[in-house]
Design a protein around this motif. Structure first.
Motif, mmCIF file in Angstrom:
data_model
loop_
_atom_site.group_PDB
_atom_site.id
_atom_site.type_symbol
_atom_site.label_atom_id
_atom_site.label_comp_id
_atom_site.label_asym_id
_atom_site.label_seq_id
_atom_site.Cartn_x
_atom_site.Cartn_y
_atom_site.Cartn_z
ATOM 1 N N CYS A 4 0.831 -1.207 0.000
ATOM 2 C CA CYS A 4 0.000 0.000 0.000
ATOM 3 C C CYS A 4 0.864 1.254 0.000
ATOM 4 O O CYS A 4 0.595 2.216 -0.722
ATOM 5 C CB CYS A 4 -0.922 -0.032 1.212
ATOM 6 S SG CYS A 4 -2.119 1.312 1.295
ATOM 7 N N ALA A 5 1.927 1.244 0.785
ATOM 8 C CA ALA A 5 2.804 2.414 0.890
ATOM 9 C C ALA A 5 3.545 2.681 -0.417
ATOM 10 O O ALA A 5 3.809 3.833 -0.772
ATOM 11 C CB ALA A 5 3.803 2.219 2.023
ATOM 12 N N ILE A 40 9.644 -13.123 13.140
ATOM 13 C CA ILE A 40 8.855 -12.312 12.218
ATOM 14 C C ILE A 40 9.695 -11.120 11.769
ATOM 15 O O ILE A 40 10.253 -10.402 12.610
ATOM 16 C CB ILE A 40 7.558 -11.832 12.894
ATOM 17 C CG1 ILE A 40 6.697 -13.049 13.272
ATOM 18 C CG2 ILE A 40 6.777 -10.886 11.981
ATOM 19 C CD1 ILE A 40 5.448 -12.701 14.044
ATOM 20 N N PRO A 41 9.824 -10.869 10.455
ATOM 21 C CA PRO A 41 10.671 -9.771 9.992
ATOM 22 C C PRO A 41 10.146 -8.411 10.433
ATOM 23 O O PRO A 41 8.943 -8.212 10.615
ATOM 24 C CB PRO A 41 10.627 -9.911 8.465
ATOM 25 C CG PRO A 41 9.419 -10.722 8.175
ATOM 26 C CD PRO A 41 9.220 -11.622 9.346
ATOM 27 N N THR A 42 11.061 -7.482 10.622
ATOM 28 C CA THR A 42 10.683 -6.140 11.080
ATOM 29 C C THR A 42 10.218 -5.256 9.937
ATOM 30 O O THR A 42 9.571 -4.243 10.163
ATOM 31 C CB THR A 42 11.878 -5.467 11.780
ATOM 32 O OG1 THR A 42 12.995 -5.430 10.872
ATOM 33 C CG2 THR A 42 12.264 -6.253 13.032
ATOM 34 N N LYS A 43 10.561 -5.615 8.696
ATOM 35 C CA LYS A 43 10.148 -4.835 7.531
ATOM 36 C C LYS A 43 9.364 -5.720 6.573
ATOM 37 O O LYS A 43 9.703 -6.878 6.355
ATOM 38 C CB LYS A 43 11.365 -4.244 6.812
ATOM 39 C CG LYS A 43 12.106 -3.192 7.614
ATOM 40 C CD LYS A 43 13.235 -2.590 6.800
ATOM 41 C CE LYS A 43 13.960 -1.494 7.580
ATOM 42 N NZ LYS A 43 15.060 -0.885 6.796
ATOM 43 N N GLY A 44 8.315 -5.133 6.001
ATOM 44 C CA GLY A 44 7.491 -5.867 5.060
ATOM 45 C C GLY A 44 8.085 -5.891 3.658
ATOM 46 O O GLY A 44 8.970 -5.101 3.328
ATOM 47 N N VAL A 45 7.576 -6.804 2.840
ATOM 48 C CA VAL A 45 7.981 -6.933 1.441
ATOM 49 C C VAL A 45 6.742 -6.733 0.574
ATOM 50 O O VAL A 45 5.715 -7.379 0.807
ATOM 51 C CB VAL A 45 8.600 -8.316 1.171
ATOM 52 C CG1 VAL A 45 8.966 -8.454 -0.302
ATOM 53 C CG2 VAL A 45 9.818 -8.546 2.046
ATOM 54 N N PRO A 46 6.798 -5.842 -0.433
ATOM 55 C CA PRO A 46 5.618 -5.623 -1.275
ATOM 56 C C PRO A 46 5.264 -6.863 -2.077
ATOM 57 O O PRO A 46 6.139 -7.645 -2.453
ATOM 58 C CB PRO A 46 6.045 -4.468 -2.184
ATOM 59 C CG PRO A 46 7.540 -4.503 -2.192
ATOM 60 C CD PRO A 46 7.945 -5.000 -0.840
ATOM 61 N N VAL A 47 3.965 -7.068 -2.302
ATOM 62 C CA VAL A 47 3.503 -8.192 -3.119
ATOM 63 C C VAL A 47 3.021 -7.660 -4.458
ATOM 64 O O VAL A 47 2.669 -6.484 -4.593
ATOM 65 C CB VAL A 47 2.368 -8.964 -2.409
ATOM 66 C CG1 VAL A 47 2.843 -9.520 -1.079
ATOM 67 C CG2 VAL A 47 1.143 -8.082 -2.207
#
Length: 212
Positions: A4-5, A40-47
């Protein structure tokens, strides 16, 4: 959130569902995430927008599945979810296969309704005799969108594909916990199990008789 970001080509909406988050153990054992150091990772990955994913194949998660189940197309079922019902769909798939060693259940996460991942839907239709959509939505939502595509794409023309949408009923709900409301709606794991077994003719559906 990262997807989203990063999206700047138009409006986007991020919805936070009710309920608790899942810990690292369940994310790996049930959902098939591969977490580094079991954290759990601290940063997300865009899909990729408009692309779903297959979480589970017959016999287990994608990276541990076996080809010994669902050898014939008539014994293969696909559960296509969008939103929070993925958890219960995975539990249902495990329990169905525990009940019947001949059945093979695939579970896919659509992630998006629009744009719909038509390649994923076609793959599920080609490889399975039953497709069940499960959503936390009302009549006319995701399931109808998938059914509309399947009809226009000719997937239903030969009569060898069964389709069932599982949705929220068009009625008022009493205040309650999430589980209680899903139970009332018929969207918990036990209801998904029943739908799979009925469509694959593993259980008989009672016929209502007229009363004199």
């Amino acid at each position: 959130m990262k997807t989203c970001a990063d999206f700047d080509d138009g409006p986007s909406v991020l919805r936070y569902p009710r309920g608790n988050g899942y810990g690292a153990e369940k994310l790996q054992n049930l959902f098939g995430y591969e977490l580094e150091n079991d954290e759990i990772p601290t940063k997300g990955v865009p899909v990729a927008i408009g692309k779903g994913r297959i979480i589970r194949r017959p016999g287990g998660l994608v990276n541990t599945s076996s080809n010994t189940r669902g050898k014939e197309r008539k014994d293969r079922v696909a559960i296509l979810t969008i939103g929070t019902r993925l958890h219960d769909a995975l539990i249902a798939a495990n329990e169905v296969e525990a009940k019947d060693p001949t059945l093979g259940v695939t579970v896919a996460d659509a992630r998006f309704m629009k744009p719909l991942d038509v390649d994923l839907v076609r793959q599920l239709a080609d490889d399975h005799s039953v497709i069940i959509t499960v959503e936390e939505g009302a009549i006319g939502g995701f399931g109808d969108h998938v059914l509309h595509f399947l009809a226009l794409d000719g997937a239903l023309d030969e009569g060898n594909l069964k389709f069932r949408p599982m949705v929220l009923p068009d009625s008022y709900f009493e205040t309650g916990t999430q589980f209680e409301q899903y139970e009332e709606a018929g969207l918990n794991a036990e209801h998904i199990i029943g739908t799979v077994l009925r469509l694959t003719k593993r259980i008989k559906v009672p016929v209502l008789e007229e009363q004199d």
